[in-house]
Write a protein that holds these residues in place. Structure first.
Motif, mmCIF file in Angstrom:
data_model
loop_
_atom_site.group_PDB
_atom_site.id
_atom_site.type_symbol
_atom_site.label_atom_id
_atom_site.label_comp_id
_atom_site.label_asym_id
_atom_site.label_seq_id
_atom_site.Cartn_x
_atom_site.Cartn_y
_atom_site.Cartn_z
ATOM 1 N N TYR A 88 0.815 -1.216 0.000
ATOM 2 C CA TYR A 88 0.000 0.000 0.000
ATOM 3 C C TYR A 88 0.849 1.266 0.000
ATOM 4 N N PHE A 89 2.172 1.103 0.005
ATOM 5 C CA PHE A 89 3.073 2.254 0.059
ATOM 6 C C PHE A 89 4.109 2.183 -1.062
ATOM 7 N N VAL A 104 3.163 6.768 -3.351
ATOM 8 C CA VAL A 104 2.644 7.235 -2.069
ATOM 9 C C VAL A 104 3.756 7.808 -1.198
ATOM 10 N N THR A 144 7.614 2.871 6.403
ATOM 11 C CA THR A 144 7.890 2.869 4.969
ATOM 12 C C THR A 144 9.218 3.546 4.673
ATOM 13 N N ILE A 153 -2.737 7.557 0.332
ATOM 14 C CA ILE A 153 -2.983 6.110 0.479
ATOM 15 C C ILE A 153 -4.339 5.733 -0.112
ATOM 16 N N ASN A 171 -4.493 6.140 -3.971
ATOM 17 C CA ASN A 171 -3.764 5.068 -4.649
ATOM 18 C C ASN A 171 -4.558 3.760 -4.612
#
Length: 481
Positions: free
Chosen positions: A135-136, A140, A256, A421, A424
Motif C-alpha cells: 500500500y506504500f 505514495v 515505509t 494512500i 492510490n
C-alpha cells in the motif's frame, strides 16, 4: 616440506571494527551530517508550544540521548531488534505537524502518550509489514515525503518573522545570508565540508549574529555539565484516541521510510536485507519510538542523509555508526550543548530551515522519479498535495469541525498521507499485488519476476528509454532534451 597456509573465514566489511583512531572521526562525521536535522524537531515543537528556553534545551538533550540509544540498537542489535547495518536514527520530520496539533489541542503529555502507542504499534506490525508495504509504493511515499517538506516551510517562515505578520529587515537579511552561505558551501567547498553545509551555516550565522545582540546564551551558564535524562519529566503520558490515531498514521510513514533506507544501505554495503532483517529493523524503530515517549522525545526513523554518507565514503562498518550512537549519548548528557543550540537566533534557523526542509521536498521528488507518471498517478499526487496544503495556507479552515477531526486534518502531513494512500487504493488497484516487491515494481512498470537490484535497474533504464522514444515519436520532441 612447507605446510599450506590456512586462513579463517573472511569477515564481512559491515562487521569489521576499524581502529579507534579511525573509528572516532568516522563516527563524528556521521553525527555532524545529521546533527542539524536531529535537533530541528525539538526546536520546532518546543517553540510552537511556547516552552521556555530551559524546557527546549531539555527536549534537545533527550532527543540526542535517545537518538544515540536508537542508533546503537539499530547498528549492533540484540535478539530480534536491529537490522545490524550502518544506520543512524533520529527524530522524524513526519511527526512534526501532528505533534504540534496534538500539543495545541491537549498538551505535551498527549504527544508522549501517542508516541508510546505508535512505538507499540510499530513493534506489533513489524513482522507482517511486508504484506502491508504494497500500500506504500514510491507514488505514495514520494508524495508524503514531499508534503512533509512543503508543510515545514511554514515553520521556517515563522522563524524568520518571529511568528509575526512580517519579517524585520535585519532578520530577513540574516536568513538570506545564512542560506547564501549554505549554497556557496555546496558549490565551492570540499566534499567533506559540503556534507555538513547546513550545520556550518548555523554555526557561522550564529557567530556573525553575536555583535548584533541577536544571540541569547544566558541559559548556557545556568545549564550543568552533566545531567541524567529523567523519564516522564513533563508528567505521566496521556492517550487521547484522536491523538493516537493521528500518530499511528505517522508510524506507517516512518516504517515505509525506514524500509527504503534499510534496503538502500543493504545494497550499498553488499549485504541485501532479508525479510527477517527487515522485521528486526522495523521492530528497533518501534522500540526507539516507544523509548522516545518515555524519555520526553518523539518518534524515530533512519536518517536518509547518513545513508548517502555511507554511499559517498564507502565505509561499510556498522561499528562506525555505533560509535556515532555513543557520541550522541554523550552529547545528550551534557546540557550545555543543548543550551548552546537553543540560543541560535531564529532568523539564522529560518535561513537554514529553507535549505533543510527543501532537502526533504527534494527527497520526495527523488522518490517520485521512480514512478511512471500516467494521468492517474499525476492525479494522486496533485490531490494529495492540495489537501495537505489547505491547512498550511489557511490555518483556520477546519476551525468549525469537531476536535478529533481538527487533530487529524489540521496537520497537512497526516491529511496528505491519508489522501495519498486512499487515492492510490482507489485509482491503482491493479498495482496492489500480494508480493510487496511486485507491487513496488508495478508502481515503476517493472515486471514482477525481476527482484535483483541489477535486474531492476536494467528494467527501469529500458522503460525510461522506451518512454523517451515514444514521447519523441508522438510530438517530435528531441529525446535527449
Amino acid at each position: 616440506m612447507s605446510r599450506p597456509v590456512t586462513t579463517g573465514p573472511t569477515r564481512h566489511p559491515v562487521d569489521e571494527i576499524p581502529r579507534l583512531d579511525r573509528l572516532f572521526p568516522l563516527g563524528l562525521q556521521h553525527v555532524l551530517a545529521m546533527y542539524a536535522g536531529a535537533v530541528a524537531v525539538p526546536l520546532i515543537v518546543g517553540g510552537a508550544l511556547g516552552y521556555s528556553s530551559a524546557d527546549i534545551a531539555f527536549l534537545i538533550s533527550a532527543d540526542l540521548f535517545v537518538a544515540g540509544v536508537a542508533t546503537l540498537v539499530q547498528s549492533i542489535g540484540f535478539w530480534r531488534f536491529g537490522v545490524r547495518l550502518p544506520l543512524m536514527q533520529g527524530v522524524t520530520f513526519a511527526a512534526v505537524g501532528p505533534m504540534i496539533a496534538i500539543g495545541n489541542q491537549y498538551d505535551i503529555t498527549a504527544i508522549f502518550g501517542a508516541t508510546i502507542a505508535c512505538g507499540l504499534f510499530m513493534i506489533a506490525l513489524a513482522p507482517v509489514f511486508s504484506s502491508v508495504l504494497r500500500y506504500f509504493p514510491p507514488l505514495v511515499t514520494g508524495t508524503v515525503i514531499m508534503i512533509i517538506g512543503l508543510s515545514l516551510m511554514g515553520v521556517a517562515a515563522g522563524w524568520i518573522t518571529n511568528n509575526e505578520e512580517s519579517a524585520q529587515p535585519r532578520d530577513l537579511a540574516f536568513a538570506a545570508a545564512t542560506l547564501i552561505f549554505i549554497i556557496m558551501l555546496e558549490k565551492f567547498a570540499p566534499p567533506a565540508l559540503a556534507r555538513v553545509s547546513v550545520l556550518l551555516g548555523l554555526v557561522v550565522g550564529t557567530i556573525v549574529a553575536v555583535p548584533f545582540g541577536m544571540v541569547d546564551w544566558s541559559g548556557v551558564s545556568e545549564a550543568g555539565w552533566f545531567a541524567v535524562i529523567t523519564p516522564l519529566h513533563f508528567g505521566l503520558p496521556t492517550f487521547p484516541i484522536a491523538a493516537v490515531i493521528s500518530m499511528l498514521v505517522v508510524g506507517l510513514v516512518i516504517m515505509t521510510e525506514t524500509t527504503g533506507d534499510m534496503l538502500a544501505v543493504g545494497e550499498i554495503v553488499d549485504r541485501p536485507v532479508t525479510k527477517q532483517q527487515l522485521g528486526d529493523g522495523l521492530r528497533a524503530d518501534g522500540l526507539s519510538t516507544m523509548l522516545g515517549g518515555f524519555f520526553n522525545t518523539f518518534p524515530y526513523t533512519a536518517f536518509a542523509q547518513n545513508v548517502g554518507l555511507v554511499s559517498l565514503t564507502r565505509v561499510k562498518s556498522r561499528w562506525v555508526t555505533a560509535m556515532s550512537g555513543v557520541i550522541l549519548i554523550a552529547l545528550g548528557l551534557v546540557p550545555k550543548v543543548a543550551a548552546v543550540v537553543e540560543g541560535v537566533p531564529r532568523a539564522v534557523l529560518g535561513g537554514a530551515g529553507i535549505a533543510l526542509f527543501g532537502m526533504v521536498v527534494a527527497a520526495g521528488v527523488r522518490t517520485l522519479v521512480k514512478v511512471h507518471f500516467t494521468n492517474t498517478n499525476i492525479l494522486v499526487v496533485a490531490i494529495a498535495v492540495g489537501i495537505a496544503l489547505l491547512p498550511t495556507v489557511q490555518p483556520e479552515i477546519y476551525a468549525n469541525f469537531p476536535s478529533w477531526f481538527q487533530l487529524i486534518f489540521d496537520s497537512g502531513i497526516s491529511a496528505g498521507a491519508i489522501a495519498a494512500i486512499l487515492l492510490n487504493l482507489l485509482l491503482n488497484r491493479d498495482q496492489l499485488n500480494d508480493d510487496h516487491v511486485a507491487a513496488a515494481h508495478g508502481a515503476r512498470s517493472i515486471p514482477k519476476n525481476l527482484s535483483r537490484p541489477d535486474e531492476v535497474r536494467q528494467a527501469e533504464a529500458a522503460r525510461a528509454a522506451n518512454r523517451s522514444d515514444g514521447d519523441a515519436a508522438d510530438d517530435g520532441a528531441d529525446p535527449r532534451r
